[in-house]
Write a protein that holds these residues in place. Structure first.
Motif, PDB file in Angstrom:
ATOM      1  N   GLY A 142      -1.687  -4.205   3.226  1.00  0.00           N
ATOM      2  CA  GLY A 142      -0.556  -3.739   2.750  1.00  0.00           C
ATOM      3  C   GLY A 142      -0.567  -2.920   1.612  1.00  0.00           C
ATOM      4  O   GLY A 142      -1.488  -2.083   1.357  1.00  0.00           O
ATOM      5  N   PHE A 143       0.558  -3.065   0.628  1.00  0.00           N
ATOM      6  CA  PHE A 143       0.842  -2.043  -0.542  1.00  0.00           C
ATOM      7  C   PHE A 143       1.014  -2.805  -1.816  1.00  0.00           C
ATOM      8  O   PHE A 143       1.122  -3.994  -1.549  1.00  0.00           O
ATOM      9  CB  PHE A 143       2.020  -1.004  -0.391  1.00  0.00           C
ATOM     10  CG  PHE A 143       2.038  -0.271   1.089  1.00  0.00           C
ATOM     11  CD1 PHE A 143       1.470   0.956   1.055  1.00  0.00           C
ATOM     12  CD2 PHE A 143       2.380  -1.064   2.421  1.00  0.00           C
ATOM     13  CE1 PHE A 143       1.633   1.669   2.085  1.00  0.00           C
ATOM     14  CE2 PHE A 143       2.322  -0.027   3.404  1.00  0.00           C
ATOM     15  CZ  PHE A 143       1.918   1.199   3.263  1.00  0.00           C
ATOM     16  N   ASP A 144       0.730  -2.312  -2.767  1.00  0.00           N
ATOM     17  CA  ASP A 144       1.214  -2.759  -4.250  1.00  0.00           C
ATOM     18  C   ASP A 144       2.640  -2.587  -4.427  1.00  0.00           C
ATOM     19  O   ASP A 144       3.114  -1.571  -4.924  1.00  0.00           O
ATOM     20  CB  ASP A 144       0.329  -2.151  -5.194  1.00  0.00           C
ATOM     21  CG  ASP A 144       0.579  -2.837  -6.631  1.00  0.00           C
ATOM     22  OD1 ASP A 144       1.439  -3.605  -6.547  1.00  0.00           O
ATOM     23  OD2 ASP A 144      -0.045  -2.111  -7.641  1.00  0.00           O
ATOM     24  N   ALA A 145       3.505  -3.385  -3.878  1.00  0.00           N
ATOM     25  CA  ALA A 145       4.904  -3.272  -4.020  1.00  0.00           C
ATOM     26  C   ALA A 145       5.457  -3.340  -5.634  1.00  0.00           C
ATOM     27  O   ALA A 145       6.641  -2.883  -5.816  1.00  0.00           O
ATOM     28  CB  ALA A 145       5.589  -4.402  -3.331  1.00  0.00           C
ATOM     29  N   LYS A 146       4.507  -3.711  -6.370  1.00  0.00           N
ATOM     30  CA  LYS A 146       4.789  -3.675  -7.915  1.00  0.00           C
ATOM     31  C   LYS A 146       4.368  -2.283  -8.529  1.00  0.00           C
ATOM     32  O   LYS A 146       4.419  -2.454  -9.967  1.00  0.00           O
ATOM     33  CB  LYS A 146       4.439  -4.767  -8.444  1.00  0.00           C
ATOM     34  CG  LYS A 146       5.116  -6.104  -7.946  1.00  0.00           C
ATOM     35  CD  LYS A 146       4.198  -7.544  -8.223  1.00  0.00           C
ATOM     36  CE  LYS A 146       3.164  -7.824  -7.396  1.00  0.00           C
ATOM     37  NZ  LYS A 146       3.409  -7.595  -6.125  1.00  0.00           N
ATOM     38  N   ALA A 147       3.737  -1.413  -7.861  1.00  0.00           N
ATOM     39  CA  ALA A 147       3.235  -0.334  -8.501  1.00  0.00           C
ATOM     40  C   ALA A 147       4.336   0.461  -9.426  1.00  0.00           C
ATOM     41  O   ALA A 147       4.193   1.322 -10.240  1.00  0.00           O
ATOM     42  CB  ALA A 147       2.516   0.537  -7.602  1.00  0.00           C
TER      43      ALA A 147
END
Length: 485
Positions: free
Chosen positions: A338-343
């Protein structure tokens, strides 16, 4: 009275960046510069090319409201179709001339009432406003696993997937992760005959979403009858906003319906009792993002698929060693993590007024106002920021609501009402308190660890209904805003 003409920098040419340019041009604004680090538009749909990549929002809802797409071939469109849609829209609405491709913004600093923007290639630009349209599924989340760099085979994250890599029965493929991306990619890899090993840390709730294929006759009819596409879009929005959205924020019967759908799908799809137990999550349905999928359960039961629930001890040159000491030899290791949605805007350096550093000030918890405005960063708009109702809803619909709000603020700047705008400290605190209060009854605090949570364990989603969010975003509350000239 002639309107002032602002200069606007848009960071990112994905779905939100394209939309921003269209809406700004409708206001008569022409001094727009879009910086895009990739070679074309599309954002996450440009980056993600793994097998099975698709949207889990019904395709006719996953369009701009003003630009329907009757040519979608499936109920859940694949990545290539979505990418093609955004390219067509960007071309039709004249967005391309405003974009500087292969230009990654490295720094933006607010100084003497203006934003000073720098790119990796050395370009510099001064602007009145910044619209941060970098998206939420942008920075790949890389797992912290001992020895990952030592792997001698092919190693790739799904967001950096090489579509030219062949898969066949002679290949041993490992997939780390079991989220939405993993469910899609496993469903495509297993039919190739490759020996697929799925390393599961946490089981996921999956609701079956049959991906109906639209016939050529249906597509022709949809082109001739725009009302049909509007009807499909309306029904899709109704289901998501009135059933799914209300279920995850804790409405009792909606929640029970969602739980029933997920449990029934698991029980009907997985025949082996031991495997079913392994695939049964130990948290509430919806605590993590609900997976809409019909291919993972059939795939994981095939003879060439294996589910491993032992933790990963380390990666070695020849494969993965799990906590039970077993070596799983692999030719290819795929990180479906997945992704770092808080980047948010990271890794770029963002400096607000008085030298305020975004990374330092919001290292663990980004507090915003209306998910868009950040205290200390005047004339800066963070699209799809913290507490946007991301969940299982269409981000295009969210961005349309947000960009209309932003355009109202810029319109007041054009009228000379102010030079700088940002939220008051009191407004930020009220918004934060409201979010925390509303989150108490949601399923996101249902005992799981997900990308929905910030470093302090608080969900970063909107805890109320979709209609309430739209209503509250309709008009800026000027008492909550601090303006200056």
């Amino acid at each position: 009275m002639a309107l002032r003409q602002p200069s606007v920098v848009v960071i990112g040419a994905g779905m939100t960046g394209i939309l921003a340019v269209i809406k700004l041009r409708e206001m008569g604004i022409s001094d727009i510069t879009v910086f895009e680090k990739s070679a074309n538009v599309g954002g996450t749909w440009y980056d993600n090319r793994y097998p099975g990549v698709a949207c889990d929002v019904p395709s006719h809802m996953y369009t701009y409201s003003f630009e329907p797409n009757p040519t979608y071939s499936k109920l859940y469109a694949d990545g290539a179709e979505i990418r093609d849609y955004f390219e067509r829209v960007a071309d039709k609405y004249g967005v391309y001339p405003f974009i500087r491709f292969n230009q990654e913004v490295t720094k933006a600093k607010f100084d003497t009432g203006k934003w000073h923007v720098e790119t990796k290639s050395g370009d510099r630009l001064i602007a009145d406003f910044i619209i941060g349209a970098t998206g939420i599924l942008r920075e790949p989340a890389m797992p912290s696993i001992e020895g990952l760099d030592s792997f001698r085979g092919r190693l790739m994250h799904t967001a950096r997937f090489n579509p030219d890599v062949p898969f066949n029965p002679t290949q041993r493929v490992g997939v780390i992760g079991t989220g939405a991306t993993a469910a899609q990619v496993v469903g495509e890899l297993v039919p190739t005959g490759a020996q697929v090993t799925v390393f599961q840390r946490t089981a996921q709730w999956i609701v079956k979403g049959k991906n109906i294929e639209f016939s050529a006759r249906f597509v022709r009819f949809a082109k001739q009858v725009p009302l049909l596409v509007k009807a499909i879009r309306y029904v899709s929005q109704l289901v998501l906003s009135q059933v799914l959205t209300k279920a995850v924020i804790g409405r009792p019967w909606h929640k029970r319906l969602l739980e029933k759908l997920a449990h029934r799908n698991l029980n009907r799809s997985i025949k082996d009792e031991h495997l079913r137990k392994q695939l049964t999550p130990d948290y509430q349905v919806g605590c993590k993002r609900i997976i809409i999928n019909e291919t993972f359960y059939p795939a994981i039961q095939q003879p060439n698929a294996q589910l491993v629930t032992s933790g990963i001890a380390r990666v070695v040159p020849d494969g993965v060693i799990t906590d039970d000491g077993k070596l799983h030899p692999l030719h290819t290791l795929i990180l479906a993590t997945g992704f770092d949605a808080k980047a948010f805007m990271r890794p770029m350096t963002l400096i607000g007024e008085n030298g305020l550093q975004f990374d330092e000030h919001f290292a663990t918890n980004l507090k915003t106002y209306r998910s868009i405005l950040v205290r200390g960063f005047p004339n800066y708009f963070l699209m799809l920021g913290s507490n946007t109702p991301i969940g299982n809803y269409s981000v295009i619909a969210m961005s349309e609501v947000q960009i209309d709000y932003v355009c109202q603020l810029i319109k007041q700047w054009q009228l000379g009402e102010f030079n700088q705008v940002q939220p008051t400290e009191a407004a930020v605190e009220r918004f934060t308190t409201s979010m925390k209060s509303g989150l108490k009854n949601t399923v996101w605090v249902g005992g799981c660890n997900s990308w929905y949570l910030n470093a302090e364990g608080d969900p970063i989603l909107w805890p109320y209904t979709w209609s309430r969010w739209v209503k509250e975003m309709k008009t800026p509350c000027w008492n909550d805003l601090e303006t200056s000239n």
